[in-house]
Design an enzyme around this catalytic site. Structure first.
Site, short mmCIF file in Angstrom:
data_model
loop_
_atom_site.label_atom_id
_atom_site.label_comp_id
_atom_site.label_asym_id
_atom_site.label_seq_id
_atom_site.Cartn_x
_atom_site.Cartn_y
_atom_site.Cartn_z
N ASP A 81 0.85 -1.20 0.00
CA ASP A 81 0.00 0.00 0.00
C ASP A 81 0.89 1.26 0.00
O ASP A 81 1.97 1.27 0.61
CB ASP A 81 -0.89 -0.03 1.25
CG ASP A 81 -2.04 0.97 1.20
OD1 ASP A 81 -2.48 1.30 0.08
OD2 ASP A 81 -2.50 1.40 2.27
N HIS A 82 0.43 2.30 -0.67
CA HIS A 82 1.09 3.62 -0.69
C HIS A 82 2.61 3.55 -0.68
O HIS A 82 3.26 3.88 0.33
CB HIS A 82 0.63 4.48 0.51
CG HIS A 82 -0.76 4.99 0.37
ND1 HIS A 82 -1.12 6.00 -0.50
CD2 HIS A 82 -1.92 4.59 0.96
CE1 HIS A 82 -2.42 6.22 -0.41
NE2 HIS A 82 -2.93 5.37 0.46
N HIS A 178 -8.51 9.62 4.71
CA HIS A 178 -7.79 8.61 5.49
C HIS A 178 -8.05 8.90 6.96
O HIS A 178 -7.73 9.99 7.45
CB HIS A 178 -6.28 8.70 5.23
CG HIS A 178 -5.83 8.06 3.97
ND1 HIS A 178 -4.97 8.67 3.09
CD2 HIS A 178 -6.09 6.83 3.44
CE1 HIS A 178 -4.72 7.85 2.07
NE2 HIS A 178 -5.39 6.73 2.25
N HIS A 206 -9.99 4.50 -1.21
CA HIS A 206 -9.20 4.58 0.02
C HIS A 206 -10.06 5.27 1.09
O HIS A 206 -11.01 5.97 0.77
CB HIS A 206 -7.93 5.40 -0.23
CG HIS A 206 -6.87 4.62 -0.97
ND1 HIS A 206 -5.62 4.40 -0.46
CD2 HIS A 206 -6.90 3.99 -2.16
CE1 HIS A 206 -4.92 3.69 -1.32
NE2 HIS A 206 -5.67 3.42 -2.37
N GLY A 207 -9.70 5.05 2.35
CA GLY A 207 -10.41 5.75 3.42
C GLY A 207 -11.73 5.10 3.77
O GLY A 207 -12.75 5.78 3.92
N SER A 209 -12.64 3.74 6.58
CA SER A 209 -13.08 3.98 7.96
C SER A 209 -14.01 5.17 8.05
O SER A 209 -13.71 6.24 7.51
CB SER A 209 -11.87 4.21 8.87
OG SER A 209 -11.07 3.07 8.91
N ASN A 228 -10.05 0.17 1.01
CA ASN A 228 -8.98 0.09 2.01
C ASN A 228 -9.52 0.46 3.39
O ASN A 228 -10.21 1.47 3.54
CB ASN A 228 -7.86 1.07 1.66
CG ASN A 228 -7.10 0.68 0.42
OD1 ASN A 228 -7.49 -0.23 -0.30
ND2 ASN A 228 -6.02 1.37 0.15
N VAL A 229 -9.14 -0.34 4.37
CA VAL A 229 -9.58 -0.08 5.75
C VAL A 229 -8.39 -0.20 6.69
O VAL A 229 -7.69 -1.22 6.70
CB VAL A 229 -10.67 -1.09 6.19
CG1 VAL A 229 -11.08 -0.83 7.63
CG2 VAL A 229 -11.89 -1.02 5.28
N THR A 231 -7.94 2.62 9.86
CA THR A 231 -8.11 3.32 11.15
C THR A 231 -9.12 2.67 12.09
O THR A 231 -8.85 2.52 13.29
CB THR A 231 -8.52 4.79 10.88
OG1 THR A 231 -7.56 5.36 10.00
CG2 THR A 231 -8.59 5.60 12.16
#
Ligand code: 13P
Length: 278
Positions: A81-82, A178, A206-207, A209, A228-229, A231
Site C-alpha cells: 500500500d502507498h 484517510h 481509500h479511506g 473507515s 482500504n480499511v 483506522t
C-alpha cells in the site's frame, strides 16, 4: 489460496461487490483479516504500507503472509500500500507481493504518468499487478497515513492516466479521507460515476473507515472493487487495550495479543459483510 489481486478485482467488478483491503502491521492483524474472510467466505487483501518498511522485516513478513494465504480456504492477496519509492516496489516484487500501489499523487500529472508507467512495466514483467492514484485524500482523525491535499480525481485526467500507464486498478479520490471524518463526509458518487464511464479498469476507494454505509454501497455500484480499511480496526484494538489495562492485573503478553485480535475481528467482519453486499 494466494491469488493475483488483479484477478480478484476483475471478479469483483463482474460481480459488483467490493473486496476489503485491510492494512496490517503484525501477526494478529493478518490472522484477524484471514480468519474473518474465511468465516464470511469472501476474498481478502492483506495490505502492508511502505511506511512500515523501517520497522517490519518485509521479506519475513511476506513469507509469513504467503504461507498463511496458501492455507486459507478463500482467495487472499498480498498488496503493497502507498509506496512512494521505486526501491520499495522492487523489494515487494522480489519477495512475492501480488500487487503494489505506486503513489505518485504528489507529482504533477505528467510526472506521475511517467513514473507510474515505468513501475507498471517492471511489475508486469514479474506478473505483479499495479494500483495507482489520481487526486489525493485529505487526512482525518486517528489516521497513520500521509497528509494529502484533498484534490478530487478529474475524470479526463484519470482516463489519460490509465491509457498511458497501463495500471491495473485505479484509486479515485471522491471525498473520502484517510482516518475518521471531522464533520460531515462529502462523498461525490456522481463524480465516481463519471470516472467509471471513461475508465474501464477496477476502481479503488481509500479511506474506508467512518465512510457512511450507504455511500459505500453506492460506490460499489459505481465501480469500486477494493476498499482500504485501516483506522477503525486500529481504533478497536487500541480502545480494547486501554480498557484491558485499566481492569486487569499483570497479564501475559500472549493473552493480551490474542484478545486484541479478537477485538479487531468484529470490526473487520462488519466491513467484509458490507462490501460483499450481505
Ligand atoms: P482508513 O484509515 O480511513 O480506513 O483508510 C485506509 C486506507 O485508505 C489505506 O490506504
Amino acid at each position: 489460496m494466494l491469488v493475483n489481486t488483479k484477478d480478484m478485482l476483475i471478479n469483483a467488478q463482474k460481480g459488483k461487490y467490493g473486496v476489503a483491503a485491510f492494512n496490517v502491521y503484525s501477526l494478529e492483524t493478518v490472522q484477524a483479516a484471514i480468519r474473518v474472510a474465511e468465516q464470511e467466505d469472501t476474498p481478502v487483501i492483506i495490505a502492508l504500507g511502505e511506511r512500515y518498511f523501517p520497522t517490519v522485516d518485509v521479506e519475513g513478513f511476506a513469507a509469513m503472509v504467503r504461507a498463511m494465504a496458501e492455507k486459507a480456504s478463500v482467495p487472499v492477496s498480498l498488496h503493497l500500500d502507498h509506496a512512494y519509492e521505486k526501491e520499495s516496489i522492487i523489494r515487494a516484487i522480489r519477495c512475492g507481493f501480488s500487487s503494489v500501489m505506486f503513489d505518485g499523487s504528489t507529482h504533477p500529472l505528467e510526472e506521475n504518468i511517467r513514473l507510474t508507467k515505468e513501475i507498471t512495466e517492471i511489475a508486469h514483467m514479474a506478473g505483479v499487478s499495479v494500483e495507482a492514484e489520481i487526486g489525493s485524500l485529505a487526512k482525518g482523525a486517528f489516521s497513520d497515513e500521509e497528509e494529502g491535499t484533498g484534490t478530487l480525481t478529474d475524470p479526463e485526467s484519470a482516463k489519460a492516466f490509465v491509457e498511458q500507464t497501463g495500471v491495473d486498478f485505479l484509486a479515485a479520490a471522491i471525498g473520502t479521507v484517510h482516518g475518521m471524518y471531522q464533520g460531515e463526509p462529502k462523498i461525490d458518487i456522481e463524480l465516481l460515476g463519471r470516472i467509471q464511464q471513461v475508465v474501464d479498469i477496477p476502481l479503488v476507494l481509500h479511506g474506508g473507515s467512518g465512510t457512511p454505509e450507504e455511500k459505500v454501497r453506492e460506490a460499489i455500484q459505481s465501480g469500486i472493487t477494493k476498499i482500504n480499511v485501516n483506522t477503525e480496526v486500529s481504533m478497536a484494538a487500541v480502545s480494547h487495550l486501554q480498557t484491558y489495562f485499566e481492569n486487569k492485573d499483570m497479564m501475559h503478553l500472549s493473552t493480551v495479543m490474542e484478545d486484541m485480535q479478537r477485538a479487531m475481528e468484529p470490526v473487520m467482519a462488519k466491513f467484509v459483510r458490507l462490501f460483499a453486499g450481505k
